[in-house]
Design a protein around this motif. Structure first.
Motif, PDB file in Angstrom:
ATOM      1  N   PHE A   1      -8.564  11.342  -1.965  1.00  0.00           N
ATOM      2  CA  PHE A   1      -9.421  12.342  -2.582  1.00  0.00           C
ATOM      3  C   PHE A   1      -9.202  13.718  -1.951  1.00  0.00           C
ATOM      4  O   PHE A   1      -9.097  14.735  -2.652  1.00  0.00           O
ATOM      5  CB  PHE A   1     -10.876  11.909  -2.435  1.00  0.00           C
ATOM      6  CG  PHE A   1     -11.782  12.432  -3.516  1.00  0.00           C
ATOM      7  CD1 PHE A   1     -11.510  12.169  -4.853  1.00  0.00           C
ATOM      8  CD2 PHE A   1     -12.896  13.179  -3.205  1.00  0.00           C
ATOM      9  CE1 PHE A   1     -12.338  12.656  -5.850  1.00  0.00           C
ATOM     10  CE2 PHE A   1     -13.732  13.662  -4.190  1.00  0.00           C
ATOM     11  CZ  PHE A   1     -13.457  13.396  -5.527  1.00  0.00           C
ATOM     12  N   ILE A   2      -9.111  13.753  -0.614  1.00  0.00           N
ATOM     13  CA  ILE A   2      -8.941  15.026   0.089  1.00  0.00           C
ATOM     14  C   ILE A   2      -7.563  15.628  -0.186  1.00  0.00           C
ATOM     15  O   ILE A   2      -7.429  16.818  -0.530  1.00  0.00           O
ATOM     16  CB  ILE A   2      -9.139  14.829   1.608  1.00  0.00           C
ATOM     17  CG1 ILE A   2     -10.579  14.410   1.920  1.00  0.00           C
ATOM     18  CG2 ILE A   2      -8.745  16.086   2.374  1.00  0.00           C
ATOM     19  CD1 ILE A   2     -11.590  15.502   1.805  1.00  0.00           C
ATOM     20  N   VAL A   3      -6.522  14.819  -0.015  1.00  0.00           N
ATOM     21  CA  VAL A   3      -5.161  15.342  -0.163  1.00  0.00           C
ATOM     22  C   VAL A   3      -4.904  15.784  -1.602  1.00  0.00           C
ATOM     23  O   VAL A   3      -4.280  16.824  -1.853  1.00  0.00           O
ATOM     24  CB  VAL A   3      -4.121  14.291   0.282  1.00  0.00           C
ATOM     25  CG1 VAL A   3      -2.703  14.769  -0.019  1.00  0.00           C
ATOM     26  CG2 VAL A   3      -4.269  14.013   1.782  1.00  0.00           C
ATOM     27  N   SER A   4      -5.374  15.016  -2.585  1.00  0.00           N
ATOM     28  CA  SER A   4      -5.193  15.404  -3.986  1.00  0.00           C
ATOM     29  C   SER A   4      -5.876  16.736  -4.265  1.00  0.00           C
ATOM     30  O   SER A   4      -5.314  17.603  -4.952  1.00  0.00           O
ATOM     31  CB  SER A   4      -5.756  14.321  -4.908  1.00  0.00           C
ATOM     32  OG  SER A   4      -5.041  13.125  -4.780  1.00  0.00           O
ATOM     33  N   ARG A   5      -7.072  16.910  -3.749  1.00  0.00           N
ATOM     34  CA  ARG A   5      -7.799  18.173  -3.981  1.00  0.00           C
ATOM     35  C   ARG A   5      -7.116  19.317  -3.252  1.00  0.00           C
ATOM     36  O   ARG A   5      -7.062  20.442  -3.765  1.00  0.00           O
ATOM     37  CB  ARG A   5      -9.242  18.011  -3.468  1.00  0.00           C
ATOM     38  CG  ARG A   5     -10.177  19.138  -3.927  1.00  0.00           C
ATOM     39  CD  ARG A   5     -10.386  19.065  -5.422  1.00  0.00           C
ATOM     40  NE  ARG A   5     -11.321  20.062  -5.898  1.00  0.00           N
ATOM     41  CZ  ARG A   5     -11.013  21.328  -6.164  1.00  0.00           C
ATOM     42  NH1 ARG A   5      -9.777  21.767  -5.977  1.00  0.00           N
ATOM     43  NH2 ARG A   5     -11.931  22.157  -6.627  1.00  0.00           N
TER      44      ARG A   5
ATOM     45  N   SER B   1       5.029  11.909  -3.298  1.00  0.00           N
ATOM     46  CA  SER B   1       5.566  12.607  -2.139  1.00  0.00           C
ATOM     47  C   SER B   1       5.398  11.724  -0.912  1.00  0.00           C
ATOM     48  O   SER B   1       4.311  11.188  -0.664  1.00  0.00           O
ATOM     49  CB  SER B   1       4.838  13.938  -1.924  1.00  0.00           C
ATOM     50  OG  SER B   1       5.024  14.409  -0.614  1.00  0.00           O
ATOM     51  N   LEU B   2       6.469  11.581  -0.140  1.00  0.00           N
ATOM     52  CA  LEU B   2       6.406  10.749   1.058  1.00  0.00           C
ATOM     53  C   LEU B   2       5.474  11.352   2.103  1.00  0.00           C
ATOM     54  O   LEU B   2       4.773  10.630   2.814  1.00  0.00           O
ATOM     55  CB  LEU B   2       7.806  10.571   1.643  1.00  0.00           C
ATOM     56  CG  LEU B   2       8.766   9.703   0.819  1.00  0.00           C
ATOM     57  CD1 LEU B   2      10.145   9.703   1.461  1.00  0.00           C
ATOM     58  CD2 LEU B   2       8.233   8.289   0.696  1.00  0.00           C
ATOM     59  N   VAL B   3       5.456  12.675   2.206  1.00  0.00           N
ATOM     60  CA  VAL B   3       4.578  13.325   3.181  1.00  0.00           C
ATOM     61  C   VAL B   3       3.119  13.126   2.789  1.00  0.00           C
ATOM     62  O   VAL B   3       2.286  12.732   3.609  1.00  0.00           O
ATOM     63  CB  VAL B   3       4.908  14.823   3.296  1.00  0.00           C
ATOM     64  CG1 VAL B   3       3.884  15.526   4.184  1.00  0.00           C
ATOM     65  CG2 VAL B   3       6.316  15.020   3.857  1.00  0.00           C
ATOM     66  N   ALA B   4       2.794  13.393   1.534  1.00  0.00           N
ATOM     67  CA  ALA B   4       1.421  13.228   1.072  1.00  0.00           C
ATOM     68  C   ALA B   4       0.975  11.768   1.157  1.00  0.00           C
ATOM     69  O   ALA B   4      -0.178  11.473   1.478  1.00  0.00           O
ATOM     70  CB  ALA B   4       1.286  13.726  -0.366  1.00  0.00           C
ATOM     71  N   ALA B   5       1.890  10.852   0.887  1.00  0.00           N
ATOM     72  CA  ALA B   5       1.561   9.425   0.961  1.00  0.00           C
ATOM     73  C   ALA B   5       1.415   8.961   2.397  1.00  0.00           C
ATOM     74  O   ALA B   5       0.638   8.048   2.693  1.00  0.00           O
ATOM     75  CB  ALA B   5       2.642   8.608   0.258  1.00  0.00           C
TER      76      ALA B   5
ATOM     77  N   THR C   1       0.823  -1.206   0.000  1.00  0.00           N
ATOM     78  CA  THR C   1       0.000   0.000   0.000  1.00  0.00           C
ATOM     79  C   THR C   1       0.859   1.259   0.000  1.00  0.00           C
ATOM     80  O   THR C   1       0.595   2.212  -0.743  1.00  0.00           O
ATOM     81  CB  THR C   1      -0.920  -0.007   1.238  1.00  0.00           C
ATOM     82  OG1 THR C   1      -1.784  -1.148   1.159  1.00  0.00           O
ATOM     83  CG2 THR C   1      -1.749   1.256   1.301  1.00  0.00           C
ATOM     84  N   LEU C   2       1.885   1.281   0.842  1.00  0.00           N
ATOM     85  CA  LEU C   2       2.754   2.454   0.904  1.00  0.00           C
ATOM     86  C   LEU C   2       3.431   2.703  -0.436  1.00  0.00           C
ATOM     87  O   LEU C   2       3.543   3.851  -0.884  1.00  0.00           O
ATOM     88  CB  LEU C   2       3.803   2.264   2.001  1.00  0.00           C
ATOM     89  CG  LEU C   2       4.799   3.412   2.180  1.00  0.00           C
ATOM     90  CD1 LEU C   2       4.067   4.715   2.510  1.00  0.00           C
ATOM     91  CD2 LEU C   2       5.823   3.081   3.264  1.00  0.00           C
TER      92      LEU C   2
ATOM     93  N   GLY D   1     -10.049   4.326   4.311  1.00  0.00           N
ATOM     94  CA  GLY D   1      -9.263   5.428   4.855  1.00  0.00           C
ATOM     95  C   GLY D   1      -8.332   6.011   3.808  1.00  0.00           C
ATOM     96  O   GLY D   1      -8.195   7.239   3.681  1.00  0.00           O
ATOM     97  N   ILE D   2      -7.709   5.134   3.049  1.00  0.00           N
ATOM     98  CA  ILE D   2      -6.806   5.600   1.987  1.00  0.00           C
ATOM     99  C   ILE D   2      -7.599   6.229   0.848  1.00  0.00           C
ATOM    100  O   ILE D   2      -7.192   7.242   0.274  1.00  0.00           O
ATOM    101  CB  ILE D   2      -5.936   4.433   1.506  1.00  0.00           C
ATOM    102  CG1 ILE D   2      -4.904   4.102   2.592  1.00  0.00           C
ATOM    103  CG2 ILE D   2      -5.248   4.748   0.191  1.00  0.00           C
ATOM    104  CD1 ILE D   2      -4.114   2.866   2.341  1.00  0.00           C
ATOM    105  N   ASP D   3      -8.753   5.647   0.508  1.00  0.00           N
ATOM    106  CA  ASP D   3      -9.617   6.229  -0.517  1.00  0.00           C
ATOM    107  C   ASP D   3      -9.960   7.680  -0.183  1.00  0.00           C
ATOM    108  O   ASP D   3      -9.796   8.592  -1.006  1.00  0.00           O
ATOM    109  CB  ASP D   3     -10.914   5.426  -0.607  1.00  0.00           C
ATOM    110  CG  ASP D   3     -10.870   4.387  -1.707  1.00  0.00           C
ATOM    111  OD1 ASP D   3      -9.763   4.098  -2.198  1.00  0.00           O
ATOM    112  OD2 ASP D   3     -11.929   3.855  -2.074  1.00  0.00           O
ATOM    113  N   TYR D   4     -10.473   7.880   1.024  1.00  0.00           N
ATOM    114  CA  TYR D   4     -10.922   9.213   1.409  1.00  0.00           C
ATOM    115  C   TYR D   4      -9.759  10.196   1.475  1.00  0.00           C
ATOM    116  O   TYR D   4      -9.862  11.342   1.009  1.00  0.00           O
ATOM    117  CB  TYR D   4     -11.634   9.153   2.765  1.00  0.00           C
ATOM    118  CG  TYR D   4     -12.897   8.338   2.757  1.00  0.00           C
ATOM    119  CD1 TYR D   4     -13.578   8.070   1.570  1.00  0.00           C
ATOM    120  CD2 TYR D   4     -13.433   7.833   3.939  1.00  0.00           C
ATOM    121  CE1 TYR D   4     -14.747   7.321   1.557  1.00  0.00           C
ATOM    122  CE2 TYR D   4     -14.605   7.088   3.937  1.00  0.00           C
ATOM    123  CZ  TYR D   4     -15.246   6.823   2.742  1.00  0.00           C
ATOM    124  OH  TYR D   4     -16.398   6.091   2.737  1.00  0.00           O
ATOM    125  N   ALA D   5      -8.658   9.750   2.061  1.00  0.00           N
ATOM    126  CA  ALA D   5      -7.508  10.645   2.174  1.00  0.00           C
ATOM    127  C   ALA D   5      -6.933  10.981   0.805  1.00  0.00           C
ATOM    128  O   ALA D   5      -6.473  12.108   0.579  1.00  0.00           O
ATOM    129  CB  ALA D   5      -6.443  10.011   3.062  1.00  0.00           C
TER     130      ALA D   5
END
Length: 720
Positions: free
Chosen positions: A271-275, A218-222, A208-209, A265-269
């Motif tokens: 979408f949020i982080v990309s936006r 990006s390691l921070v965004a991931a 997943t990582l 959790g990864i799905d939602y994050a």
């Protein structure tokens, strides 16, 4: 949207202001402004729930696979009450010696030690040593020690968990000892599945990582989605432990909760982080504005997606089976915590990190934009060739779905337990020494006055080889207990006919139960409730999409196409798990059917995931339609802005689910393959292909709504 398009100039002062944020936008701003409080609350919550989380696997219930209110459950309750715990929950300890018979001093000494071992535990009732003609094999070398149940099924599984090693350790000097029976089966079954789940989860994290780093660059965004998911996992595990103090929760609930917490959790994050990364470019000097814009668009889609998942899973609560219901509760609890973290902890973290969300970026990420050129070109291709693409996708999905019409379901057989498990070794020994049906004796409870008639009627029932003499109730009540020996293995499909005939032939007042009957009654309940669950999920899913998108046609299309990936996934399941295709590659022996709880539970899970992606795609398309008023722009830009996120989210889910295909027990293998195939088909053939093609074909009609409907529905906009 250019930065200046979100701004207006006050003619009196010349001051530049931005439009007022929507409800979720203001919520996001509040999370940023009160970040310390948000972090503090989550730290406190995780400390409290985290303290309970480590005990989750030992605390949760191990049984619950029954149809509440059924005839077989009533039989178990009556045998518990009146016959010294000689119910389906009783523990059967098989003793066997090749060189000594059961009556020999060596074997009798083992029987005595078994009685002494369980005497100190008040969850065990009367101990009945092997009886000639009833629980001793014809050759005299195998016997069954019956340990009555003085507790409910969950406590009996816990009792076996605690004592089974000590029982098997009594073997020696040529005497073998194997705890068997339903309670022992669930003990070994849960243990094997727990080990498989943990191994699969540990394997899925690095995969997943890797996918996250490639998706974000990006390691921070991931790392943010993974931290968010860990918070949701810890909170849901602790929450399940506390909830178990109120009502028994199946241990399977945490397995599914872990899986969904990671995937959603990864799905939602994502979408949020990309936006947010896109919003930060437009609002570099105003982090609150960037968070507000993110929450008004992607945050709204995430909230609606989470509600859709919860609604889909809530339909499973209609099924009167405690294990099935609490598995749904476990997932729903995980979704609630993940959703809460996504809508509070994540915006607070983004407001503090700001542009550093792109820190530690890979070289390609510095050029990465929220609008993907690759998926924009794919959207344009779909715009030019919608009919051929839609026809091709439909052809593949229908071809894969056709086998579903031959799908058979039944409760798991003994083959789902590892071959070296004591319960399976004892089961096989009883079957070989005492007959095919001996591991699954049927129990008959009846009024004492009808005992003779029942012996005659049961003895004449096809498929019943032997009926034991009536046993009077230990407490003197007006009941008798009889045991009926079937001629077939408990998992044989002919058992359905045998139990049905037995119930039909017996006088009124007689009840038929036992472990095989409990499985059949549960399967019948699952079959009976399946159409209702499907109908509720479809109706509620459509209504949520209708409220979210304000357009009946696209809401109907989004609901109907979600059925295609579900049907295709079950078609593949039939080919693999019933027919045995790829069985050697996947390392399992096919049972000739799919586990009985699969259709109800997997349908809800698959539909929830499918609607999750539907909301992401259509919410993005609706946002661009609101901005441009052009359905073509909505279709192409919707794909350009959501395609990469859906692709990455699907890759994560497929990786998570397919790791369970490596499990040795069959149920988690079924779960991983079916859910993984469903996500793969849904993402590739529906969300990224068929649904956008249908958006092109329907055009402006997709977003149309009659005036009366617009007046009735609450006003929801995805624009900012």
């Amino acid at each position: 949207m250019a930065p200046t398009s979100a701004l207006s100039t006050d003619e009196q002062t010349g001051a530049t202001t931005r439009p007022r944020a929507g409800l979720l936008g203001r919520w996001g701003e509040a999370m940023v402004g009160r970040a310390r409080w948000v972090f503090g609350v989550w730290v406190l919550l995780l400390l409290v729930l985290g303290a309970a989380a480590p005990t989750v696997f030992s605390s949760l219930a191990g049984a619950g696979w029954q149809a509440d209110g059924s005839e077989s459950v009533r039989v178990r309750e009556l045998t518990q009450e009146h016959f010294g715990g000689n119910s389906s929950a009783a523990v059967q300890v098989v003793v066997h010696s090749d060189r000594n018979d059961v009556q020999s001093p060596a074997v009798q000494e083992v029987v005595r030690r078994i009685s002494d071992l369980v005497a100190s535990d008040d969850r065990f009732a009367e101990v009945v040593p092997p009886q000639p003609g009833m629980s001793i094999s014809p050759d005299g070398h195998t016997g069954i020690v019956l340990i009555g149940a003085a507790a409910d099924t969950d406590d009996m599984v816990r009792a076996v968990d605690e004592h089974k090693d000590a029982l098997t350790d009594l073997a020696g000097d040529g005497v073998e000892v194997y705890p068997t029976g339903a309670s022992a089966l669930w003990s070994d079954f849960n243990e094997a599945n727990h080990d498989a789940m943990i191994k699969a989860e540990l394997f899925s994290w690095p995969v997943t990582l890797t996918i996250m780093v490639l998706a974000f660059g990006s390691l921070v965004a991931a790392g943010l989605p993974l931290l968010l998911t860990i918070a949701g996992l810890v909170a849901s595990a602790g929450g399940l432990v506390l909830l178990n103090q109120v009502t028994p929760i199946s241990v399977w609930a945490i397995n599914f909760a872990m899986m969904f917490a990671l995937a959603l959790g990864i799905d939602y994050a994502l979408f949020i982080v990309s936006r947010f990364r896109d919003a930060i470019r437009e609002n570099a000097d105003d982090l609150r504005a960037a968070v507000a814009q993110t929450m008004d668009t992607a945050g709204k889609a995430v909230l609606l997606s989470g509600l859709t998942v919860l609604v889909s899973l809530s339909a499973v609560l209609l099924v009167p089976a405690p294990a099935v219901r609490t598995m749904a509760v476990g997932i729903m609890l995980a979704v609630v915590f993940v959703l809460a973290a996504t809508l509070s902890l994540l915006p607070a973290s983004l407001g503090r990190i700001g542009a550093k969300v792109n820190a530690l970026a890979l070289p390609h990420a510095r050029r990465q934009q929220h609008r993907s050129p690759v998926f924009a070109r794919w959207g344009e291709y779909l715009h030019r060739h919608p009919w051929s693409v839609a026809a091709g996708s439909l052809a593949v999905l229908i071809a894969l779905a056709i086998p579903v019409f031959g799908l058979k379901v039944a409760m798991p057989s003994i083959n789902v337990v590892p071959s070296d498990a004591p319960v399976r070794q004892g089961y096989e020994l009883v079957r070989s020494q005492m007959g095919e049906g001996a591991p699954g004796m049927l129990q008959i409870i009846a009024p004492a006055a009808e005992a003779d008639a029942i012996v005659v009627a049961a003895g004449k029932t096809p498929g019943i080889e032997m009926v034991t003499p009536p046993m009077p109730a230990a407490d003197g009540s007006d009941h008798v207990l009889l045991q009926a020996l079937p001629s077939v293995d408990p998992s044989d499909e002919r058992m359905t006919t045998i139990v049905g005939d037995l119930r039909a032939h017996l006088p009124d007042g007689a009840l038929v139960g036992g472990a095989p009957a409990e499985n059949l009654d549960l399967q019948q309940a699952l079959n009976d409730y399946f159409p209702l669950v499907v109908a509720v999920i479809l109706v509620l899913g459509f209504l949520l999409l209708l409220v979210s998108l304000q357009a009946p046609l696209i809401a109907l299309i989004g609901t109907v196409v979600s059925l295609l990936s579900t049907a295709a996934a079950f078609g593949v399941a039939k080919l693999v798990f019933q027919d045995g295709h790829l069985a050697d590659l996947l390392g399992f022996t096919p049972q000739g059917f799919l586990d009985g709880w699969g259709p109800v539970f997997f349908f809800a899970m698959i539909f929830a995931i499918a609607m999750d992606y539907t909301v992401f795609l259509l919410a993005t398309a609706k946002e661009h339609f609101e901005r441009s008023g052009d359905p073509a722009t909505a279709q192409v830009d919707g794909m350009a802005h959501s395609g990469r996120i859906i692709f990455a989210a699907a890759a994560v889910m497929v990786a998570v689910f397919f790791t369970f295909a490596l499990a040795e027990p069959l149920p988690p293998k079924e779960m991983g393959i079916i859910l993984g195939v469903a996500v793969l088909l849904d993402a590739v053939l529906i969300r990224l292909t068929l649904l956008p093609a249908l958006l092109r074909i329907t055009g402006r009609a997709a977003w149309w709504a009659p005036a009366w409907l617009r007046r009735v529905l609450p006003s929801i906009s995805f624009g900012h």
